[in-house]
Scaffold this motif. Structure first.
Motif, mmCIF file in Angstrom:
data_model
loop_
_atom_site.group_PDB
_atom_site.id
_atom_site.type_symbol
_atom_site.label_atom_id
_atom_site.label_comp_id
_atom_site.label_asym_id
_atom_site.label_seq_id
_atom_site.Cartn_x
_atom_site.Cartn_y
_atom_site.Cartn_z
ATOM 1 N N LYS A 284 1.829 11.343 -12.655
ATOM 2 C CA LYS A 284 2.100 11.588 -11.233
ATOM 3 C C LYS A 284 3.588 11.859 -11.159
ATOM 4 O O LYS A 284 4.367 11.048 -10.635
ATOM 5 C CB LYS A 284 1.696 10.349 -10.410
ATOM 6 N N ARG A 319 4.608 15.077 -7.226
ATOM 7 C CA ARG A 319 5.367 14.422 -6.158
ATOM 8 C C ARG A 319 6.713 15.122 -6.054
ATOM 9 O O ARG A 319 7.496 15.104 -7.005
ATOM 10 C CB ARG A 319 5.603 12.948 -6.480
ATOM 11 N N GLN A 403 5.165 6.206 0.307
ATOM 12 C CA GLN A 403 4.927 5.736 -1.056
ATOM 13 C C GLN A 403 3.542 5.113 -1.232
ATOM 14 O O GLN A 403 2.968 5.151 -2.304
ATOM 15 C CB GLN A 403 6.027 4.722 -1.402
ATOM 16 N N ARG A 406 -2.378 7.312 -0.843
ATOM 17 C CA ARG A 406 -3.105 7.597 -2.091
ATOM 18 C C ARG A 406 -2.628 8.891 -2.734
ATOM 19 O O ARG A 406 -2.534 8.988 -3.953
ATOM 20 C CB ARG A 406 -4.615 7.698 -1.811
ATOM 21 N N ARG A 409 0.161 8.240 -4.965
ATOM 22 C CA ARG A 409 -0.033 7.282 -6.056
ATOM 23 C C ARG A 409 -1.061 7.744 -7.084
ATOM 24 O O ARG A 409 -0.937 7.442 -8.267
ATOM 25 C CB ARG A 409 -0.478 5.927 -5.492
ATOM 26 N N GLU A 410 -2.114 8.417 -6.615
ATOM 27 C CA GLU A 410 -3.203 8.772 -7.527
ATOM 28 C C GLU A 410 -3.035 10.193 -8.050
ATOM 29 O O GLU A 410 -2.567 11.076 -7.336
ATOM 30 C CB GLU A 410 -4.555 8.633 -6.799
ATOM 31 N N GLU A 411 -3.480 10.366 -9.258
ATOM 32 C CA GLU A 411 -3.415 11.700 -9.845
ATOM 33 C C GLU A 411 -4.506 12.561 -9.221
ATOM 34 O O GLU A 411 -5.691 12.241 -9.320
ATOM 35 C CB GLU A 411 -3.620 11.604 -11.357
ATOM 36 N N LYS A 431 12.030 5.654 -6.365
ATOM 37 C CA LYS A 431 10.738 6.237 -5.958
ATOM 38 C C LYS A 431 10.053 6.928 -7.133
ATOM 39 O O LYS A 431 8.844 6.815 -7.319
ATOM 40 C CB LYS A 431 10.942 7.232 -4.816
ATOM 41 N N ASN A 434 8.449 4.461 -9.319
ATOM 42 C CA ASN A 434 7.492 3.566 -8.669
ATOM 43 C C ASN A 434 6.072 4.117 -8.803
ATOM 44 O O ASN A 434 5.468 4.612 -7.851
ATOM 45 C CB ASN A 434 7.874 3.393 -7.196
ATOM 46 N N THR A 435 5.564 4.061 -9.996
ATOM 47 C CA THR A 435 4.227 4.563 -10.297
ATOM 48 C C THR A 435 3.797 3.936 -11.606
ATOM 49 O O THR A 435 4.621 3.533 -12.411
ATOM 50 C CB THR A 435 4.228 6.105 -10.435
ATOM 51 N N TYR A 437 2.368 5.577 -13.804
ATOM 52 C CA TYR A 437 2.467 6.640 -14.794
ATOM 53 C C TYR A 437 3.901 6.841 -15.278
ATOM 54 O O TYR A 437 4.845 6.355 -14.650
ATOM 55 C CB TYR A 437 1.961 7.958 -14.209
ATOM 56 N N SER A 483 0.776 6.322 -18.854
ATOM 57 C CA SER A 483 0.497 7.704 -19.255
ATOM 58 C C SER A 483 0.177 7.793 -20.740
ATOM 59 O O SER A 483 0.008 8.894 -21.266
ATOM 60 C CB SER A 483 1.676 8.611 -18.910
#
Lengths: 501, 322
Positions: A284, A319, A403, A406, A409-411, A431, A434-435, A437, A483
């Motif tokens: 992401k 993103r 943030q 969804r 945050r989601e792929e 930011k 903040n994942t 991945y 990842s």
């Protein structure tokens, strides 16, 4: 091209208010690549031990063109018995032939594959676009070219492993079980097979169920290259086939590219075994645009970052983090550029955005976009005519994304970009990281020191500064965090297939 | 120990002396003592501080082989594990941001501190069951290992990195970075050399760690952590817990802020369980089961391959043009 800065958010403006209005002046005549000389067999068997074998289950499944929904061919569904046969063939080939070859001769076989890919580049590109839906200009100029380059690069390592890891006695692992995704079918096969073969392993490769054709054409090429039987085995099937392969007790090495969810299941399945594993999973990626960036270049990078291959890219810049002061201009330019993207027939050389790979994927993209709207983000989809048949999704961006959404945050794994803003470099890094991945990231700035400062702080395996989605066989690729682990490409990529002291 | 005092009805000398006296004279007739020795509380080392287990639990170990006197060693709980991860995570950014040269100096300083406390480390290993010769050999090898890894801190990067000749107008390079918090289950034996040898390659590259010390000789891990505390190593970079691997490891394996597991000779079912739990955030799991002889083989055990196991490779692209 773009005349003025927008006075307000352009998010809800209809397409006809976009700055760029070419009207009929910029209509392209169709320029289709002709598939006439491409011969797709009506049915493909399994390639095991150098022979084409009917599946034990006697079952076959259709592979269709996602741009027309027409059946292209049917392929065998391998079950546990077929997998066992393939692993046995790979073991015999390892013991009997491949481990006994002089390394330079092993390399010559891999060079042969590379050369044959170049010779058959045109048909491979066409079949890739037909079976997977990607634009011909991408399969022709990227997938096939990179696949051939990957074999060529690793072929040269075959006789030089002792120099790659001096004093560490590099040695092959044995049989590699490899499972690859549908987004770059031929290229992923190359990423898996080339380093495995060059380092002296034998392989059982399972292509994705929606895109098996180019891997099967590759099997044909490998057959024509006269590789010893069983050195490469290609078995088609879906999830159960893959599970049987990675779970097979005589597989020494598991290599998987695909979703984080499936990657975790594989990691769990082999826990406690001695198998070596590398995982290249989801992403992401944050594409960070600072106000001092060369904006027009950045726009091209953002567009390529998210819409390349319909966004079916694990390292897609999904993103967009824009410095607040530049956000209005960037969003305006982005929408203008999106309006010029041509969506349609993957075989048309003018096409920028092809078909979504499968109905299932299309539904997933739609579901996530619906959640984006529901959670309050503002959606803009490029105005483009959709073909009546096939699976299509217009290039889309969401602004006003927070943030927790969804879509942040989601792929999504589709042509959908979530736009967020930041005020300081620290906030951008916070930011971006903040994942769960950590596959890739992008940085756009005119200030060299800042780009390196940011690159050092991003928790991502690949960082593109003032560029995006660049790949090369000599450049290691792979993730941090969820990842996955291990690298593909470069000297570092050899380690995935070697035991070293 | 307190109990024994009550039985005796008078303070003891050192425990060994007391033991001898008891053997010779019986419990009620001990010689007068010149001085009452001060005993040590063996605390765990977390976040740069010496702490007891929040659980209040302890394990008793013989003060020395053959002695009936016991010493109390903390038995870490799940919460201690979490606290240690928090400390390690907090220390990570700062430790990773130190210059490689500075990390090298700090590890060299660790070697200096170990050399200075050589006799204490030897004594602790002897109390943990080794002969004096064995203990000395192990201590000296451990000190040398610290010096070897101090030297690696600013050199492994040059070996693992590459400038990649990509086919286009780009400047492209790959270099190693730390992973984050690594949980280490240290080998049972050699208790000191295995502990030092597993920690050093992990922290040399900027990782921080939570270490579950040898259950066979936990006190030596505590004595070693006293050298860490005096070596300019920032608090939280190394956190050493004493207790039971099979109790604490499963929780650390599930912890979302732990990036990797380094398992040394962990029992098969416990290791498998940890590997399964590691899936929760795709932890990097490395198993390493070296024999004592392998730990003593400096050439093999000081190879940069041990650093390579806990780094992430980052590739950076930048266009080159006018």
């Amino acid at each position: 091209m773009v005349t003025t800065e927008p006075k307000e958010s352009a998010a809800k403006k209809p397409a006809n208010e976009l700055a760029i209005q070419f009207g009929s002046a910029w209509e392209y005549a169709p320029a289709p690549e002709t598939p006439d000389h491409v011969k797709i067999e009506p049915r493909y068997e399994l390639f095991i031990g150098g022979k084409w074998q009917a599946p034990h289950s006697k079952k076959y499944f259709d592979t269709i063109s996602p741009s027309t929904e027409e059946k292209l061919s049917e392929v065998a569904e391998a079950d546990a018995t077929d997998i066992d046969n393939a692993v046995k063939a790979a073991r015999v080939a390892y013991e009997k032939y491949w481990s006994k070859l002089r390394p330079i001769d092993r390399g010559k076989y891999v060079y042969r594959i590379s050369r044959a890919l170049q010779e058959k580049a045109r048909e491979l590109a066409i079949v890739e676009s037909m079976d997977g839906g990607k634009p011909i200009k991408e399969s022709r100029d990227f997938d096939v070219v990179q696949a051939a380059a990957h074999f060529f690069y690793y072929a040269g390592w075959a006789d030089k492993l002792a120099y790659a890891f001096p004093g560490r006695n590099p040695r092959a692992l044995g049989v590699a079980g490899q499972v690859i995704p549908w987004n770059f079918p031929l290229l992923m096969a190359a990423w898996k097979l080339a380093p495995a073969l060059a380092t002296g392993n034998t392989c059982v490769l399972k292509p994705a169920e929606t895109t098996p054709l180019t891997a099967l054409l590759l099997a044909k090429i490998i057959e024509e290259c006269d590789l010893p039987p069983g050195v490469v085995n290609i078995v088609t099937g879906a999830g159960a086939t893959g599970a049987a392969l990675v779970g097979h007790p005589d597989v020494d090495k598991v290599a998987f590219t695909g979703s984080t969810d499936v990657g975790k299941r594989i990691q769990k399945a082999i826990a406690g075994s001695k198998k070596k594993i590398t995982l290249e999973l989801g992403g992401k990626a944050a594409n960070i645009v600072f106000a001092d960036a060369p904006l027009d270049q950045a726009i091209e990078g953002i567009i390529g970052g998210i819409f390349f291959n319909q966004g079916h890219v694990c390292c897609a810049g999904s993103r967009l983090l824009v410095e607040e002061s530049a956000a209005p201009a960037v969003i305006r330019k982005l929408k203008d550029r999106m309006a010029t993207l041509r969506l349609g027939d993957p075989l048309d050389k003018n096409t920028d955005v092809g078909a979504i790979n499968s109905k299932m994927q299309l539904e997933k993209i739609r579901e996530l976009c619906a959640s984006g709207e529901k959670e309050g983000a503002e959606r803009f989809s490029a105005p483009c005519a959709m073909p009546k048949r096939g699976y299509w999704f217009a290039p889309t961006i969401f602004t006003g994304v927070s943030q927790s959404h969804r879509i942040a945050r989601e792929e999504i794994f589709g042509p959908v970009l979530a736009v967020q803003t930041f005020r300081t470099p620290e906030e951008a890094i916070e930011k971006a990281n903040n994942t769960m991945y950590g596959l890739s990231a992008g940085i756009w700035t005119d200030k060299g020191s800042k780009s390196f400062w940011v690159a050092q702080r991003l928790k991502a395996g690949v960082v593109w500064a003032n560029t995006y989605n660049k790949f090369d066989p000599s450049s290691p690729f792979g993730g941090f965090k969820e990842s996955g682990f291990g690298r593909e490409g470069g000297r570092q990529g050899l380690l995935a297939y070697l035991e070293v002291d | 120990m307190a109990k024994k005092k009550e039985e005796n009805g008078q303070p003891t000398m050192s425990t060994q002396d007391a033991q001898k006296s008891a053997d010779q004279n019986g419990q009620t007739d001990l010689p007068a003592v010149d001085r009452v020795p001060v005993r040590k509380a063996y605390k765990m080392y977390v976040g740069g501080a010496f702490i007891r287990s929040e659980s209040g639990r302890y394990t008793q170990v013989a003060e020395a082989p053959g002695l009936s006197t016991k010493e109390n060693v903390c038995r870490a709980s799940r919460k201690d594990g979490r606290d240690a991860v928090k400390a390690a995570l907090g220390a990570w950014e700062g430790w990773a941001a130190r210059t490689a040269f500075n990390r090298g100096q700090i590890l060299y300083r660790l070697g200096e501190m170990m050399e200075a406390r050589k006799s204490e480390l030897v004594g602790s290993l002897v109390n943990g069951g080794l002969s004096r010769d064995e203990a000395e050999r192990e201590t000296l090898a451990s000190i040398d290992r610290a010096i070897a890894y101090a030297g690696w801190c600013d050199k492994y990067q040059s070996l693992f990195s590459s400038l990649n000749p990509v086919g286009g107008p780009h400047f492209n390079f790959t270099s190693p970075e730390s992973m984050g918090v690594v949980t280490i289950a240290a080998p049972t034996r050699p208790a000191l050399l295995g502990l030092v040898g597993s920690i050093l390659p992990v922290i040399a590259s900027g990782n921080t760690c939570v270490v579950l010390a040898s259950e066979a000789d936990p006190r030596t891990a505590v004595v070693f952590s006293e050298t860490l505390a005096t070596s300019d190593l920032p608090g939280g970079v190394v956190n050493i817990l004493t207790g039971q691997v099979k109790e604490v490891l499963p929780h650390l394996a599930k912890h979302m802020e732990v990036a990797a597991l380094d398992l040394h000779g962990v029992d098969g079912s416990v290791a498998k369980g940890a590997e399964e739990s590691a899936v929760i955030n795709v932890k990097r799991v490395r198993n390493r089961n070296l024999t004592a002889a392998e730990w003593y083989n400096a050439e093999a055990a000081e190879s940069p391959r041990w650093i390579e196991r806990f780094v992430e490779m980052k590739t950076v692209w930048h266009p080159a043009g006018q």
